[in-house]
Motif scaffolding. Structure first.
Motif, PDB file in Angstrom:
ATOM      1  N   ALA A 106       7.495   1.694 -59.636  1.00 18.33           N
ATOM      2  CA  ALA A 106       8.525   1.189 -58.731  1.00 18.33           C
ATOM      3  C   ALA A 106       8.967  -0.210 -59.131  1.00 18.33           C
ATOM      4  O   ALA A 106      10.151  -0.535 -59.075  1.00 18.33           O
ATOM      5  CB  ALA A 106       8.010   1.191 -57.300  1.00 18.33           C
ATOM      6  N   LYS A 107       8.028  -1.054 -59.542  1.00 18.07           N
ATOM      7  CA  LYS A 107       8.350  -2.417 -59.928  1.00 18.07           C
ATOM      8  C   LYS A 107       8.297  -2.618 -61.438  1.00 18.07           C
ATOM      9  O   LYS A 107       9.089  -3.376 -61.992  1.00 18.07           O
ATOM     10  CB  LYS A 107       7.392  -3.395 -59.240  1.00 18.07           C
ATOM     11  CG  LYS A 107       7.508  -3.408 -57.723  1.00 18.07           C
ATOM     12  CD  LYS A 107       6.519  -4.378 -57.109  1.00 18.07           C
ATOM     13  CE  LYS A 107       6.642  -4.385 -55.592  1.00 18.07           C
ATOM     14  NZ  LYS A 107       5.646  -5.291 -54.963  1.00 18.07           N
ATOM     15  N   THR A 108       7.347  -1.977 -62.094  1.00 20.37           N
ATOM     16  CA  THR A 108       7.154  -2.165 -63.531  1.00 20.37           C
ATOM     17  C   THR A 108       6.905  -0.825 -64.185  1.00 20.37           C
ATOM     18  O   THR A 108       6.135   0.004 -63.666  1.00 20.37           O
ATOM     19  CB  THR A 108       5.968  -3.102 -63.803  1.00 20.37           C
ATOM     20  OG1 THR A 108       6.146  -4.323 -63.086  1.00 20.37           O
ATOM     21  CG2 THR A 108       5.863  -3.417 -65.289  1.00 20.37           C
ATOM     22  N   THR A 109       7.552  -0.605 -65.326  1.00 18.35           N
ATOM     23  CA  THR A 109       7.388   0.612 -66.115  1.00 18.35           C
ATOM     24  C   THR A 109       6.770   0.265 -67.457  1.00 18.35           C
ATOM     25  O   THR A 109       7.172  -0.717 -68.098  1.00 18.35           O
ATOM     26  CB  THR A 109       8.737   1.313 -66.317  1.00 18.35           C
ATOM     27  OG1 THR A 109       9.189   1.834 -65.065  1.00 18.35           O
ATOM     28  CG2 THR A 109       8.633   2.453 -67.320  1.00 18.35           C
ATOM     29  N   GLY A 110       5.808   1.055 -67.878  1.00 19.89           N
ATOM     30  CA  GLY A 110       5.202   0.866 -69.190  1.00 19.89           C
ATOM     31  C   GLY A 110       5.880   1.718 -70.236  1.00 19.89           C
ATOM     32  O   GLY A 110       6.228   2.883 -69.988  1.00 19.89           O
ATOM     33  N   LEU A 111       6.086   1.152 -71.422  1.00 15.57           N
ATOM     34  CA  LEU A 111       6.699   1.857 -72.543  1.00 15.57           C
ATOM     35  C   LEU A 111       5.813   1.687 -73.777  1.00 15.57           C
ATOM     36  O   LEU A 111       5.234   0.612 -73.986  1.00 15.57           O
ATOM     37  CB  LEU A 111       8.099   1.311 -72.849  1.00 15.57           C
ATOM     38  CG  LEU A 111       9.153   1.405 -71.737  1.00 15.57           C
ATOM     39  CD1 LEU A 111      10.387   0.597 -72.117  1.00 15.57           C
ATOM     40  CD2 LEU A 111       9.524   2.849 -71.466  1.00 15.57           C
ATOM     41  N   ALA A 112       5.739   2.727 -74.583  1.00 14.27           N
ATOM     42  CA  ALA A 112       4.944   2.655 -75.806  1.00 14.27           C
ATOM     43  C   ALA A 112       5.505   3.625 -76.834  1.00 14.27           C
ATOM     44  O   ALA A 112       5.991   4.709 -76.481  1.00 14.27           O
ATOM     45  CB  ALA A 112       3.472   2.971 -75.532  1.00 14.27           C
TER      46      ALA A 112
END
Length: 471
Positions: A106-112
């Motif tokens: 909702a506030k932060t999305t992780g990407l890799a």
């Protein structure tokens, strides 16, 4: 042919000074110099590489990228994420396939970006959304318009049913989260060879897997009932004791209003407490237990009744994101939160958004190589506002906005490097720019806001794209 594809022309010096000659006048308005130092390149993960035709190649080590720049074989194509472009064409390159992994929040999305064949995490980032800012801005606008409408159109009949929403419509605050993720998936696809996508979609639910026909109270209070509650309470109370603030201790589920005195098992009546605080409180009323700490009592009661806004935002956007990712034409793998946590735990990784992203899905390699990964911290900032005037706290116009967006060749949102050599603010500042027509700018750095920096000292590093970055 070469001049059509090179976005930047340069002159390399021994001090790694790159003169960037601007070719595209629509996105760049002046010619500037950007210093590429050894320290800056060492603070990077793998560097993305394009040939002269903007064809993605295998990402390379930052040391090799620095060597290509110093030898004049490449130029800086983009700062964030750091990308270099070669001055020659590579015919039939052998490019390894990468998988982009997404852990939506909702506030932060992780990407890799993960290489499935070698297990190497090539690139990682965490993306901070601005959905709640958009929600607050829309609320403020709605209040101002309602006040103005009551003053000027009090006799007009209300028109509530004259608008139709398309299928799959999302509120702007939720749609911005989906748009941010899609933007970065498209950006990564343009600079790397992405062949698959993994997305965390749902929670781990072994109970329904064991009994597909389960429903009602049997489904709500079964195998995973306690697991789901514990995971949610850990996030809600920041993994700390609600009464003493202790961390890194075994925490127990505590009933704010004791069961023996009519308390329920509702989420709003549960918190976390360490063993000593839990035993000390017993079945006392929380008002008696915290009689000498009124501030803490007020904080706990307000936190307990906090709505599930984060959970609702993720649930409302996850399927919309999934369907939009399917439109890219790439195979989309979905994983559960339980599998993500399992993968991260057995690999010994810390609890962060980008490591969660690297562990999404069943395709996660047995061993993840994370030794040289330095995550990029991205924050969505938007593209400004179209307001013609600013209002005071009562909603009345107080000042008007100029239509000119560019000042002295810069616009608000550019990331610049200012080397101030005289005056009271001597030093080097790197950050996001806020322009003024006078040429005296403000720079938001990681250490705070620096005001009154002349445009003469500013060198553009990255043109405005709606995001801010911390490497």
């Amino acid at each position: 042919m070469r001049s059509q594809f090179l976005a930047l022309s340069f002159a390399i010096k021994q001090t790694y000074r790159v003169e960037v000659s601007v070719v595209n006048p629509k996105s760049f308005r002046n010619i500037a110099k950007a210093n590429i130092t050894r320290k800056e390149t060492q603070a990077l993960s793998k560097v993305f590489v394009l040939d002269t035709n903007k064809q993605p190649l295998n990402p390379i080590h930052s040391g090799r990228a620095r060597m290509l720049l110093s030898q004049g074989k490449a130029a800086v194509f983009r700062r964030y994420p750091f990308t270099v472009i070669l001055n020659k064409e590579v015919v039939n390159p052998k490019v390894e396939s990468l998988r982009v992994k997404i852990d939506p929040g909702a506030k932060t999305t992780g990407l890799a970006l993960v290489n499935d064949s070698t297990g190497e995490v090539v690139w990682a980032a965490q993306l901070q959304h601005r959905g709640f800012q958009i929600r607050d801005a829309l609320t403020s606008r709605r209040q101002l318009r309602r006040s103005r409408r009551n003053r000027k159109t009090r006799y007009r009949k209300p028109r509530f049913l004259n608008r139709t929403r398309p299928e799959g419509w999302l509120p702007p605050s939720l749609n911005s989260r989906v748009a941010n993720i899609l933007t970065w998936v498209n950006r990564l696809s343009s600079i790397s060879q992405i062949t698959a996508i993994s997305q965390e979609l749902v929670r781990f639910d072994t109970q329904q897997m064991e009994d597909a026909e389960i429903s009602g109270i049997g489904y709500q209070q079964g195998t995973l009932f306690g697991y789901e509650i514990r995971e949610f309470l850990l996030e809600k109370w920041n993994r700390t004791c609600a009464y003493c603030g202790a961390k890194d201790k075994p925490l127990e589920i505590e009933h704010i209003n004791a069961r023996s005195k009519g308390g329920s098992n509702r989420i709003s009546n549960l918190c976390l407490a360490c063993t000593s605080c839990n035993q000390k409180k017993g079945n006392q009323d929380i008002k008696d237990f915290l009689k000498g700490k009124p501030d803490l009592l007020k904080c706990i009661l307000s936190q307990a009744k906090r709505p599930l806004a984060d959970t609702a935002a993720v649930n409302a956007t996850r399927w919309n994101l999934y369907y939009n990712l399917k439109k890219t034409g790439l195979p989309v793998e979905v994983g559960t939160g339980g599998r993500t946590k399992y993968n991260r735990t057995i690999r010994g990784l810390d609890k962060t958004h980008y490591w969660d992203a690297a562990c999404v899905g069943a395709s996660t390699p047995e061993q993840l190589i994370t030794s040289e990964v330095k995550p990029l911290l991205i924050a969505a900032k938007g593209h400004g506002t179209r307001q013609q005037c600013r209002t005071d706290k009562f909603g009345f116009p107080s000042r008007y906005c100029k239509r000119t967006k560019f000042h002295k060749g810069f616009q608000t949102g550019d990331i610049v490097k200012a080397v101030v050599t005289s005056g009271k603010k001597i030093g080097t500042y790197v950050g996001r720019l806020a322009t003024r027509a006078t040429g005296s700018f403000n720079i938001s750095t990681t250490d705070g806001l620096v005001q009154g920096i002349s445009h003469k000292y500013c060198l553009p590093l990255h043109k405005k794209d709606g995001y801010s970055y911390i490497q």
